[in-house]
Design an enzyme around this catalytic site. Structure first.
Site, PDB file in Angstrom:
ATOM      1  N   VAL A  11     -11.509   4.057   0.649  1.00  0.00           N
ATOM      2  CA  VAL A  11     -10.685   4.797  -0.396  1.00  0.00           C
ATOM      3  C   VAL A  11     -11.553   4.809  -1.309  1.00  0.00           C
ATOM      4  O   VAL A  11     -11.491   6.012  -2.237  1.00  0.00           O
ATOM      5  CB  VAL A  11      -9.484   3.824  -0.435  1.00  0.00           C
ATOM      6  CG1 VAL A  11      -8.815   4.551  -1.841  1.00  0.00           C
ATOM      7  CG2 VAL A  11      -8.661   4.030   0.701  1.00  0.00           C
ATOM      8  N   GLU A 153      -8.008   9.527   7.624  1.00  0.00           N
ATOM      9  CA  GLU A 153      -9.318   9.362   8.040  1.00  0.00           C
ATOM     10  C   GLU A 153      -9.714  10.219   8.951  1.00  0.00           C
ATOM     11  O   GLU A 153      -9.099  10.844   9.936  1.00  0.00           O
ATOM     12  CB  GLU A 153      -9.600   8.037   8.682  1.00  0.00           C
ATOM     13  CG  GLU A 153      -9.431   6.674   7.676  1.00  0.00           C
ATOM     14  CD  GLU A 153      -9.852   5.427   8.561  1.00  0.00           C
ATOM     15  OE1 GLU A 153     -10.849   5.336   9.021  1.00  0.00           O
ATOM     16  OE2 GLU A 153      -8.985   4.481   8.479  1.00  0.00           O
ATOM     17  N   LYS A 205       3.939   4.718  -1.062  1.00  0.00           N
ATOM     18  CA  LYS A 205       2.888   4.692  -0.069  1.00  0.00           C
ATOM     19  C   LYS A 205       3.304   3.921   1.123  1.00  0.00           C
ATOM     20  O   LYS A 205       3.278   4.320   2.229  1.00  0.00           O
ATOM     21  CB  LYS A 205       1.797   3.962  -0.864  1.00  0.00           C
ATOM     22  CG  LYS A 205       0.798   3.606   0.052  1.00  0.00           C
ATOM     23  CD  LYS A 205      -0.299   4.747   0.477  1.00  0.00           C
ATOM     24  CE  LYS A 205      -1.256   4.176   1.571  1.00  0.00           C
ATOM     25  NZ  LYS A 205      -1.913   5.376   1.981  1.00  0.00           N
ATOM     26  N   ASN A 209       3.807   5.833   5.020  1.00  0.00           N
ATOM     27  CA  ASN A 209       2.888   5.488   6.057  1.00  0.00           C
ATOM     28  C   ASN A 209       3.915   4.783   7.092  1.00  0.00           C
ATOM     29  O   ASN A 209       3.708   5.006   8.287  1.00  0.00           O
ATOM     30  CB  ASN A 209       1.835   4.395   5.631  1.00  0.00           C
ATOM     31  CG  ASN A 209       0.744   4.928   5.232  1.00  0.00           C
ATOM     32  OD1 ASN A 209       0.535   6.220   5.201  1.00  0.00           O
ATOM     33  ND2 ASN A 209      -0.297   4.084   4.698  1.00  0.00           N
ATOM     34  N   PHE A 250       2.381  14.553  13.963  1.00  0.00           N
ATOM     35  CA  PHE A 250       2.572  13.100  14.283  1.00  0.00           C
ATOM     36  C   PHE A 250       3.687  13.158  15.288  1.00  0.00           C
ATOM     37  O   PHE A 250       4.286  12.172  15.682  1.00  0.00           O
ATOM     38  CB  PHE A 250       3.276  12.357  12.990  1.00  0.00           C
ATOM     39  CG  PHE A 250       2.104  12.256  12.067  1.00  0.00           C
ATOM     40  CD1 PHE A 250       1.249  11.116  12.235  1.00  0.00           C
ATOM     41  CD2 PHE A 250       1.914  13.096  11.148  1.00  0.00           C
ATOM     42  CE1 PHE A 250       0.343  10.679  11.329  1.00  0.00           C
ATOM     43  CE2 PHE A 250       0.979  12.900  10.130  1.00  0.00           C
ATOM     44  CZ  PHE A 250       0.105  11.760  10.192  1.00  0.00           C
ATOM     45  N   CYS A 261      -4.486   1.714   8.164  1.00  0.00           N
ATOM     46  CA  CYS A 261      -3.248   1.759   7.263  1.00  0.00           C
ATOM     47  C   CYS A 261      -1.872   1.352   8.037  1.00  0.00           C
ATOM     48  O   CYS A 261      -1.261   0.493   7.727  1.00  0.00           O
ATOM     49  CB  CYS A 261      -3.131   3.279   6.770  1.00  0.00           C
ATOM     50  SG  CYS A 261      -4.507   3.488   5.640  1.00  0.00           S
ATOM     51  N   LYS A 322      -9.299   6.878  16.070  1.00  0.00           N
ATOM     52  CA  LYS A 322      -9.022   8.235  16.291  1.00  0.00           C
ATOM     53  C   LYS A 322     -10.267   9.107  16.113  1.00  0.00           C
ATOM     54  O   LYS A 322     -11.073   8.269  15.843  1.00  0.00           O
ATOM     55  CB  LYS A 322      -7.925   8.650  15.024  1.00  0.00           C
ATOM     56  CG  LYS A 322      -8.343   8.239  13.906  1.00  0.00           C
ATOM     57  CD  LYS A 322      -7.446   9.051  12.561  1.00  0.00           C
ATOM     58  CE  LYS A 322      -7.509  10.455  12.556  1.00  0.00           C
ATOM     59  NZ  LYS A 322      -6.841  11.021  11.422  1.00  0.00           N
TER      60      LYS A 322
END
Length: 437
Positions: A11, A153, A205, A209, A250, A261, A322
């Site tokens: 980050v 990411e 946040k 997530n 998603f 995360c 990923k």
């Protein structure tokens, strides 16, 4: 504007480089001297598409600087971003020791007004704790702001330069004016900046997530049910995603979520809820289902070989959690590999981007292939754990020649079923029928 970034992890480095790209003078601070030395020499310590070019451009423009000394950077900057790790403790709570430790140093080093911006993912109420720590070390004026990041990411540079929104938590008009100036290049192009109080910003946040983790997990549950009743999850997700209240993103099933995360943030929100005598039951279920989903194909592989994995050679394509990143934190590949090793199997893996990070953990417990096809030499089966683009259109004829058995377990649904069937492979994916030759 002069800005300090404390912490040059994923980050911090992306944020610092982006702010330099927007014309600011940015001082990146990290306690890791070797990392700072590398960055001074133009070496990017993380893999992220597009970052190196922007990183080098801003070093050359003398807008991006690096130091191990907080005392060197603080006096030069009006705004200080905290991009520090908040790892989960044994109980799932976020460890704030890094954040509060740096806050204490900032308080003792301040010589004039500062805006301290918390970029780290932190529990509700952290801004108050940071404020208290700084107050105990200075009488000078300052403001603490919450400004969570929403970087994916593999797409971090794109997300940083073209954010969907900028969330700023502050009740100070002075701080809000400064943050507005920093993000003016975004707001000038129509990107909204959403101001709210600090606690709401901190929770935004975690809520975002955690919702995405729930969405992924729900789709994986639907995929598992599809296999029970003979439905095709690819068709289901297309039908669902066409509803604009749901959307297509998603909804891709697979072997669970990982990374830095989602797992950490779900755990932290569960623990924060318990601290207030509130149970996030949906998140507790999400976490439980995801852990099982990550290794669902390991059990399928075990069943395929009749519970006798001793001496079986398993090829693994992909080690990162990923594609487009070298991050292996909470990667499903590692969970599966550990099961294979415990049951006596041999593993040969291919992932040139993430290999170095896996070597630091597993060493020579597994073999590492130089390319995707070498990994298949004499292997009894293949497990696909990461959706790297190079895996999408392989040479099936060459695969058949190299594999001992034409058997693929696909944790990312990389191929159309017809393709596996046409090439005579046993093909087990997620939420679709199993192809048996």
């Amino acid at each position: 504007m002069n800005i300090t970034i404390v912490g040059t992890g994923y980050v911090g480095l992306v944020t610092g480089t982006t702010l330099a790209e927007l014309g600011n003078s940015v001082y990146c601070v990290d306690v890791d001297a070797s990392k700072i030395a590398k960055m001074k020499n133009g070496i990017v310590p993380i893999y992220e598409p597009g970052l190196e070019e922007m990183f080098l451009r801003n070093i050359q423009a003398d807008r991006l600087h690096f130091t191990t000394e907080l005392a060197e950077a603080i006096p030069k900057s009006e705004v200080i971003y905290l991009a520090l790790p908040t790892p989960p403790g044994e109980d799932g709570s976020a460890d704030l020791s890094y954040v509060l430790g740096v806050a204490e140093q900032i308080g003792s080093l301040m010589t004039d007004y500062k805006v301290i911006v918390n970029k780290s993912t932190v529990p509700v109420g952290t801004a108050d704790k940071v404020r208290e720590v700084i107050l105990s070390n200075t009488n000078l004026p300052f403001d603490v702001v919450s400004n969570p990041e929403f970087l994916r990411e593999g797409f971090a540079v794109e997300d940083a330069m073209n954010p969907a929104r900028v969330v700023v938590g502050s009740t100070s008009e002075r701080a809000k004016e400064i943050m507005s100036k920093i993000y003016q290049p975004f707001t000038n192009t129509g990107i909204p900046i959403i101001f709210m109080d600090e606690k709401s910003s901190e929770l935004t946040k975690y809520a975002a997530n955690s919702f995405l983790a729930v969405k992924i997990t729900f789709m994986n549950e639907i995929a598992n049910y599809c296999e029970k009743v003979g439905a095709d999850v690819d068709q289901v997700r297309l039908g669902m995603g066409s509803d604009d209240r749901i959307g297509h993103r998603f909804l891709f099933p697979g072997i669970g979520y990982g990374g830095s995360c989602f797992p950490k943030d779900v755990k932290a929100l569960i623990k924060s809820g318990k601290n207030e005598n509130y149970d996030f039951k949906i998140l507790e279920a999400t976490e439980k289902v995801n852990q099982k989903q990550k290794v669902i194909l390991a059990e399928e592989i075990d069943d395929y070989f009749d519970g006798q994995l001793q001496g079986i050679k398993i090829a693994v394509w992909g080690l990162a959690f990923k594609a487009s990143t070298d991050d292996i934190r909470e990667a499903s590949s590692l969970d599966n590999i550990r099961i294979f090793l415990e049951r006596g199997a041999k593993v040969i893996a291919y992932d040139t981007v993430a290999e170095e990070n896996v070597r630091k953990i597993l060493g020579d417990q597994i073999e590492y292939a130089k390319d995707m096809y070498t990994a298949l030499d004499g292997a009894d089966c293949l497990l696909i754990a990461t959706e790297w683009p190079e895996f999408k259109n392989p040479n099936f004829k060459l695969m058949a020649e190299k594999l001992k058995n034409k058997v693929i377990f696909d944790g990312r649904n990389m191929f159309p079923l017809e393709l596996a069937e046409q090439n005579g492979f046993y093909y087990k994916s997620i939420g679709r029928k199993t192809i048996t030759p």
